[in-house]
Design a protein around this motif. Sequence first.
Motif, PDB file in Angstrom:
ATOM      1  N   ARG A 103      -0.374   0.841  -3.986  1.00 17.69           N
ATOM      2  CA  ARG A 103       1.047   1.044  -3.656  1.00 17.69           C
ATOM      3  C   ARG A 103       1.204   1.576  -2.236  1.00 17.69           C
ATOM      4  NH1 ARG A 103       4.603   0.758  -7.812  1.00 17.69           N
ATOM      5  NH2 ARG A 103       6.041   2.119  -6.743  1.00 17.69           N
ATOM      6  N   LYS A 104       0.274   2.376  -1.785  1.00 12.79           N
ATOM      7  CA  LYS A 104       0.311   2.942  -0.436  1.00 12.79           C
ATOM      8  C   LYS A 104      -1.054   2.748   0.202  1.00 12.79           C
ATOM      9  CE  LYS A 104       3.631   6.516  -1.650  1.00 12.79           C
ATOM     10  NZ  LYS A 104       3.924   7.935  -1.686  1.00 12.79           N
ATOM     11  N   GLN A 135      -3.587   4.020   3.629  1.00 18.63           N
ATOM     12  CA  GLN A 135      -3.807   4.974   4.715  1.00 18.63           C
ATOM     13  C   GLN A 135      -5.251   4.816   5.184  1.00 18.63           C
ATOM     14  OE1 GLN A 135      -3.817   9.123   3.588  1.00 18.63           O
ATOM     15  NE2 GLN A 135      -3.366   9.783   5.659  1.00 18.63           N
ATOM     16  N   ILE A 141       0.487   7.053   6.421  1.00 16.92           N
ATOM     17  CA  ILE A 141       0.634   6.458   5.091  1.00 16.92           C
ATOM     18  C   ILE A 141       1.800   5.477   5.106  1.00 16.92           C
ATOM     19  CG2 ILE A 141       1.158   6.914   2.667  1.00 16.92           C
ATOM     20  CD1 ILE A 141      -0.079   9.691   3.038  1.00 16.92           C
ATOM     21  N   HIS A 142       1.565   4.270   4.583  1.00 14.59           N
ATOM     22  CA  HIS A 142       2.610   3.254   4.490  1.00 14.59           C
ATOM     23  C   HIS A 142       2.519   2.568   3.140  1.00 14.59           C
ATOM     24  CE1 HIS A 142       3.837   3.406   8.698  1.00 14.59           C
ATOM     25  NE2 HIS A 142       2.556   3.568   8.984  1.00 14.59           N
ATOM     26  N   THR A 143       3.670   2.218   2.595  1.00 14.44           N
ATOM     27  CA  THR A 143       3.679   1.442   1.349  1.00 14.44           C
ATOM     28  C   THR A 143       3.560  -0.041   1.698  1.00 14.44           C
ATOM     29  OG1 THR A 143       6.078   1.091   1.264  1.00 14.44           O
ATOM     30  CG2 THR A 143       5.236   3.131   0.257  1.00 14.44           C
ATOM     31  N   GLU A 165       6.897  -1.300   2.821  1.00 16.13           N
ATOM     32  CA  GLU A 165       7.230  -0.957   4.213  1.00 16.13           C
ATOM     33  C   GLU A 165       6.564  -1.933   5.180  1.00 16.13           C
ATOM     34  OE1 GLU A 165       7.609   3.908   3.827  1.00 16.13           O
ATOM     35  OE2 GLU A 165       5.743   3.031   4.524  1.00 16.13           O
TER      36      GLU A 165
END
Length: 72
Positions: A41-42, A44, A16-18, A21
């Motif tokens: 927002r995120k 995956q 999971i990454h925003t 990020e």
Amino acid sequence: PKVGKGEVLNVGTGEIHTVNEIAAMFKRPTVHQASRKGDVRKTQADFSRTKELLGWEPTISFDEGIKGVLDT
């Protein structure tokens, strides 16, 4: 024989990454704006179907993959 009929297959690590990020990995100036309806927002990637149909699994991390793209 399991693929080739227009299937959509995800390729990713399952991490999971925003969005922030991911943007920071590119080390470029960013502009922050107010979120809009439907904004993600995120993120995956779910590669379970890819694994099921092709037997594929990631062998490198998301960070390593982005680094490899940026180093080319």
